[in-house]
Design a protein around this motif. Structure first.
Motif, PDB file in Angstrom:
ATOM      1  N   ASP A 179     -11.757  -4.949   8.084  1.00  0.00           N
ATOM      2  CA  ASP A 179     -12.452  -5.886   6.728  1.00  0.00           C
ATOM      3  C   ASP A 179     -11.712  -6.411   5.410  1.00  0.00           C
ATOM      4  O   ASP A 179     -11.890  -6.872   4.966  1.00  0.00           O
ATOM      5  N   ASP A 180     -11.394  -4.419   4.777  1.00  0.00           N
ATOM      6  CA  ASP A 180     -10.663  -4.772   3.904  1.00  0.00           C
ATOM      7  C   ASP A 180      -9.624  -5.182   4.025  1.00  0.00           C
ATOM      8  O   ASP A 180      -9.131  -5.663   2.784  1.00  0.00           O
ATOM      9  N   ARG A 181      -8.637  -5.069   5.197  1.00  0.00           N
ATOM     10  CA  ARG A 181      -6.696  -6.607   5.047  1.00  0.00           C
ATOM     11  C   ARG A 181      -7.216  -7.110   5.653  1.00  0.00           C
ATOM     12  O   ARG A 181      -6.243  -7.825   6.021  1.00  0.00           O
TER      13      ARG A 181
ATOM     14  N   HIS B  67       0.999  -1.108  -0.002  1.00  0.00           N
ATOM     15  CA  HIS B  67       0.254   0.185  -0.203  1.00  0.00           C
ATOM     16  C   HIS B  67       0.834   1.196  -0.001  1.00  0.00           C
ATOM     17  O   HIS B  67       1.985   1.686   0.529  1.00  0.00           O
TER      18      HIS B  67
ATOM     19  N   ARG C  66     -13.696  -1.271   9.455  1.00  0.00           N
ATOM     20  CA  ARG C  66     -14.364  -1.277   8.127  1.00  0.00           C
ATOM     21  C   ARG C  66     -12.770  -1.440   7.608  1.00  0.00           C
ATOM     22  O   ARG C  66     -12.300  -2.087   6.619  1.00  0.00           O
ATOM     23  N   GLN C  67     -11.508  -0.968   8.037  1.00  0.00           N
ATOM     24  CA  GLN C  67     -10.509  -0.940   7.649  1.00  0.00           C
ATOM     25  C   GLN C  67      -9.727  -2.570   7.396  1.00  0.00           C
ATOM     26  O   GLN C  67      -9.405  -3.114   7.200  1.00  0.00           O
TER      27      GLN C  67
ATOM     28  N   LEU D  66      -6.154   0.194  13.236  1.00  0.00           N
ATOM     29  CA  LEU D  66      -7.149   0.425  11.277  1.00  0.00           C
ATOM     30  C   LEU D  66      -8.623   0.693  12.569  1.00  0.00           C
ATOM     31  O   LEU D  66      -9.153   0.435  13.617  1.00  0.00           O
ATOM     32  N   THR D  67      -9.097   1.377  11.765  1.00  0.00           N
ATOM     33  CA  THR D  67     -11.270   0.785  11.653  1.00  0.00           C
ATOM     34  C   THR D  67     -11.460  -0.440  11.577  1.00  0.00           C
ATOM     35  O   THR D  67     -10.586  -1.682  10.414  1.00  0.00           O
TER      36      THR D  67
ATOM     37  N   GLU E 147      -0.771  10.810   5.789  1.00  0.00           N
ATOM     38  CA  GLU E 147      -0.501  10.130   6.622  1.00  0.00           C
ATOM     39  C   GLU E 147       0.984  10.235   6.937  1.00  0.00           C
ATOM     40  O   GLU E 147       1.679  10.411   5.927  1.00  0.00           O
TER      41      GLU E 147
END
Length: 235
Positions: free
Chosen positions: A53-55, A20, A50-51, A47-48, A26
């Motif tokens: 989940d994405d990773r 990434h 959602r993040q 990480l949130t 950042e």
């Protein structure tokens, strides 16, 4: 600590997604200087959900190549590597739903700006009535009962780090495992960290002691050898 052998299955994902690039918004760690501590060049950030989940697949791959630090779930762990891998996925899926869940990752940035996931740790506050409160029943010494009733305990459920972090410079403040666990507790003023480690998992137990964790003062070999896990405390 669940040690993964080279034969452990690894998720199959397109390799370009494993890196990434850091946006201008950042923070970027300072480049590693010659003779600098190894972890100085690694950036720790949350990480949130959602993040996460994405990773998830990246976290799966991290688990596949590292050791997991407490707890190991006897109900999930089977004889094969795939069972241990599935245990991590099931454990994370359960824990991410808990109120106050927090997950930190460490990332190393290469010369090109690509960012690789190198470590992870997560935890959550221990609330009365929750399953972790019940898991701690019988483990907590008297001096922690008042803290527990005031919701002052924070469970650090997993620490995923490379072997060098578990075996080198463990007492240094810049040790990556120490940085991760300290950061998790930093947002909970006065909170006491707790974790449960499988009694037969001496690799995890020794690593956690080296990172500053301490066994429950009430634990003795005579009274505890019949229970499956140890309580460790981080103040």
């Amino acid at each position: 600590m669940t040690v993964h052998t080279p034969g452990h299955p690894v998720t199959s994902r397109p390799s370009p997604l494993g890196r990434h690039r850091i946006s201008s918004e950042e923070s970027v760690p300072h480049p590693r200087r010659r003779g600098a501590p190894p972890e100085e060049g690694e950036f720790v950030r949350p990480l949130t959900r959602r993040q996460v989940d994405d990773r998830l697949w990246e976290l799966d791959e991290l688990y596949a190549r590292t050791s997991s630090c407490a707890p190991r779930e006897p109900a999930y762990v089977g004889p094969s590597g795939q069972d241990r891998w599935t245990a991590f996925q099931q454990r994370l899926a359960d824990h991410i739903r808990r109120p106050g869940f927090e997950l930190l990752v460490a990332e190393a940035v290469g010369p090109s700006g690509a960012r690789d996931l190198t470590a992870c740790a997560y935890g959550f506050p221990v609330h009365r009535g929750g399953s972790w409160w019940r898991d701690l029943d019988g483990y907590l010494p008297e001096d922690l009962l008042d803290v527990a009733h005031a919701d002052g305990l924070f469970a650090i459920a997993d620490i995923l780090v490379e072997r060098r972090v578990r075996t080198q410079d463990q007492a240094r403040d810049w040790n990556l495992a120490r940085r991760l666990q300290k950061r998790l507790l930093a947002g909970h003023t006065g909170a006491v960290g707790v974790t449960l480690v499988d009694r037969g998992d001496m690799d995890s137990y020794r690593a956690l002691l080296a990172w500053g964790w301490r066994p429950s003062p009430t634990e003795t070999w005579a009274t505890s050898r019949f229970v499956s896990r140890r309580l460790l405390v981080l103040r």
